[in-house]
Scaffold this motif. Structure first.
Motif, PDB file in Angstrom:
ATOM      1  N   ALA A  13      -6.109 -10.941 -10.550  1.00 59.72           N
ATOM      2  CA  ALA A  13      -7.196 -10.010 -10.830  1.00 59.72           C
ATOM      3  C   ALA A  13      -8.187  -9.974  -9.674  1.00 59.72           C
ATOM      4  O   ALA A  13      -8.664  -8.910  -9.270  1.00 59.72           O
ATOM      5  CB  ALA A  13      -7.909 -10.407 -12.117  1.00 59.72           C
ATOM      6  N   SER A  14      -8.491 -11.155  -9.119  1.00 52.51           N
ATOM      7  CA  SER A  14      -9.402 -11.232  -7.974  1.00 52.51           C
ATOM      8  C   SER A  14      -8.812 -10.525  -6.765  1.00 52.51           C
ATOM      9  O   SER A  14      -9.503  -9.762  -6.074  1.00 52.51           O
ATOM     10  CB  SER A  14      -9.692 -12.698  -7.641  1.00 52.51           C
ATOM     11  OG  SER A  14     -10.508 -12.801  -6.496  1.00 52.51           O
ATOM     12  N   VAL A  20      -8.539  -3.071  -4.039  1.00 51.18           N
ATOM     13  CA  VAL A  20      -9.179  -1.801  -4.382  1.00 51.18           C
ATOM     14  C   VAL A  20     -10.446  -1.593  -3.559  1.00 51.18           C
ATOM     15  O   VAL A  20     -10.686  -0.501  -3.024  1.00 51.18           O
ATOM     16  CB  VAL A  20      -9.502  -1.749  -5.893  1.00 51.18           C
ATOM     17  CG1 VAL A  20     -10.327  -0.506  -6.212  1.00 51.18           C
ATOM     18  CG2 VAL A  20      -8.216  -1.761  -6.707  1.00 51.18           C
ATOM     19  N   ASP A  21     -11.258  -2.630  -3.453  1.00 52.05           N
ATOM     20  CA  ASP A  21     -12.508  -2.521  -2.690  1.00 52.05           C
ATOM     21  C   ASP A  21     -12.225  -2.214  -1.220  1.00 52.05           C
ATOM     22  O   ASP A  21     -12.864  -1.343  -0.622  1.00 52.05           O
ATOM     23  CB  ASP A  21     -13.307  -3.816  -2.823  1.00 52.05           C
ATOM     24  CG  ASP A  21     -14.619  -3.772  -2.046  1.00 52.05           C
ATOM     25  OD1 ASP A  21     -15.490  -2.950  -2.394  1.00 52.05           O
ATOM     26  OD2 ASP A  21     -14.770  -4.549  -1.089  1.00 52.05           O
ATOM     27  N   ALA A  22     -11.250  -2.921  -0.633  1.00 54.39           N
ATOM     28  CA  ALA A  22     -10.917  -2.709   0.782  1.00 54.39           C
ATOM     29  C   ALA A  22     -10.343  -1.314   1.017  1.00 54.39           C
ATOM     30  O   ALA A  22     -10.515  -0.733   2.090  1.00 54.39           O
ATOM     31  CB  ALA A  22      -9.935  -3.770   1.247  1.00 54.39           C
ATOM     32  N   GLY A  38      -3.131  -8.189   3.913  1.00 52.79           N
ATOM     33  CA  GLY A  38      -4.156  -9.053   3.332  1.00 52.79           C
ATOM     34  C   GLY A  38      -3.844  -9.458   1.902  1.00 52.79           C
ATOM     35  O   GLY A  38      -2.744  -9.932   1.584  1.00 52.79           O
ATOM     36  N   HIS A  39      -4.820  -9.237   0.995  1.00 50.53           N
ATOM     37  CA  HIS A  39      -4.649  -9.598  -0.406  1.00 50.53           C
ATOM     38  C   HIS A  39      -3.474  -8.877  -1.047  1.00 50.53           C
ATOM     39  O   HIS A  39      -2.928  -9.331  -2.062  1.00 50.53           O
ATOM     40  CB  HIS A  39      -5.937  -9.306  -1.184  1.00 50.53           C
ATOM     41  CG  HIS A  39      -7.061 -10.249  -0.878  1.00 50.53           C
ATOM     42  ND1 HIS A  39      -7.943 -10.029   0.148  1.00 50.53           N
ATOM     43  CD2 HIS A  39      -7.417 -11.414  -1.460  1.00 50.53           C
ATOM     44  CE1 HIS A  39      -8.816 -11.013   0.194  1.00 50.53           C
ATOM     45  NE2 HIS A  39      -8.523 -11.870  -0.759  1.00 50.53           N
ATOM     46  N   LEU A  43      -0.261  -9.963  -4.108  1.00 50.61           N
ATOM     47  CA  LEU A  43       0.172  -9.231  -5.297  1.00 50.61           C
ATOM     48  C   LEU A  43       1.625  -8.773  -5.198  1.00 50.61           C
ATOM     49  O   LEU A  43       2.354  -8.797  -6.189  1.00 50.61           O
ATOM     50  CB  LEU A  43      -0.738  -8.012  -5.516  1.00 50.61           C
ATOM     51  CG  LEU A  43      -2.209  -8.319  -5.777  1.00 50.61           C
ATOM     52  CD1 LEU A  43      -3.011  -7.017  -5.803  1.00 50.61           C
ATOM     53  CD2 LEU A  43      -2.385  -9.074  -7.085  1.00 50.61           C
ATOM     54  N   LEU A  44       2.039  -8.333  -4.008  1.00 44.42           N
ATOM     55  CA  LEU A  44       3.395  -7.814  -3.818  1.00 44.42           C
ATOM     56  C   LEU A  44       3.879  -8.200  -2.416  1.00 44.42           C
ATOM     57  O   LEU A  44       3.862  -7.382  -1.491  1.00 44.42           O
ATOM     58  CB  LEU A  44       3.410  -6.296  -4.004  1.00 44.42           C
ATOM     59  CG  LEU A  44       4.760  -5.598  -4.156  1.00 44.42           C
ATOM     60  CD1 LEU A  44       5.589  -6.236  -5.261  1.00 44.42           C
ATOM     61  CD2 LEU A  44       4.562  -4.117  -4.457  1.00 44.42           C
TER      62      LEU A  44
END
Length: 263
Positions: A13-14, A20-22, A38-39, A43-44
């Motif tokens: 979730a973080s 989304v923010d980036a 990055g993040h 996730l994937l």
């Protein structure tokens, strides 16, 4: 196979919020690639992302490749896009038919599994393309035609329904960002307003078209791009077929009209 928990873990979730923010600050394709490293990787996790995005009516696409591995080249993408046996073409067709995320992995049996579909593919094509596996999903336009399609390949671990769920979460943001950073989209849409089709032109094919437009021969293009003349010839044959033209000069002229090459 369809049993899984759609709730994200606290770490997921973080990471999703960070992604989304980036996404809101991405203005260029170089930033798009950094975003994927990055993040997004938490996730994937993947090595290759193939993006097919619409530049007009029908099946008109521009195919973009974002890769962090040297093992997948434009030649491998061409193999995956073969109209008869190409694993990427099979994934696109499967998504068009089911509107579900598509998973392809040698260990998965083909069929429909509630939240995702596994199409029947040519195992030899998958191996030859060096993509290893595929987790793919897209978005449709209001008229039902493809707006964008995203295929993650060389994904870490065994593909599962959790990957399908992650695709459903992430693809809308991928679509929004890619549309924002893709150069010349507005102009291309205007040019293609008559519903013409340009096939699925790869980055390498665009590069070759650019040199054809300047009058270079296959041998000269091969020297410039450091590939074999036979490879250039094969690319040209694909270009002629995709643009539905008879010769090089017609291909260059049509590519110019469609905004596929720079002037």
């Amino acid at each position: 196979m369809d049993n899984y928990n759609k709730d994200l873990t606290p770490d997921q979730a973080s990471a999703f919020l960070e992604v989304v923010d980036a996404s809101l600050r991405i203005k260029k394709k170089a930033q798009f690639f950094s975003w994927l490293q990055g993040h997004f990787q938490f996730l994937l996790p993947h090595e290759v992302l193939l993006c097919g995005f619409a530049i007009g009516a029908g099946r008109v696409f521009s195919l973009e490749t974002f890769s962090s591995t040297r093992y997948v080249t434009d030649a491998h993408v061409t193999i995956a896009m073969d109209e008869e046996s190409g694993v990427l073409m099979k994934a696109i067709q499967s998504w068009q038919h089911t509107a579900q995320p598509v998973l392809v992995d040698p260990y998965l049996k083909d069929g429909h599994f509630g939240s995702f579909t596994v199409p029947k593919i040519d195992a030899g094509n998958l191996q030859e393309s060096e993509l290893r596996n595929l987790a793919a999903y897209g978005l449709s336009s209001a008229d039902g035609s493809i707006s964008s399609f995203f295929c993650f390949s060389r994904v870490a671990g065994e593909l599962s329904a959790n990957h399908a769920y992650m695709l459903e979460l992430l693809v809308p943001y991928l679509h929004s960002v890619l549309m924002r950073v893709s150069e010349g989209m507005a102009n291309i849409n205007e040019v293609l307003g008559d519903g013409a089709t340009a096939g699925l032109i790869t980055a390498r094919e665009k590069e070759i078209l650019q040199w054809v437009h300047t009058g270079k021969s296959n041998w000269e293009i091969a020297t410039i791009l450091e590939i074999s003349p036979l490879t250039v010839k094969n690319h040209m044959q694909n270009i002629l077929r995709k643009l539905d033209v008879q010769n090089r000069s017609h291909a260059a002229a049509k590519a110019s009209r469609l905004g596929l090459i720079r002037h």
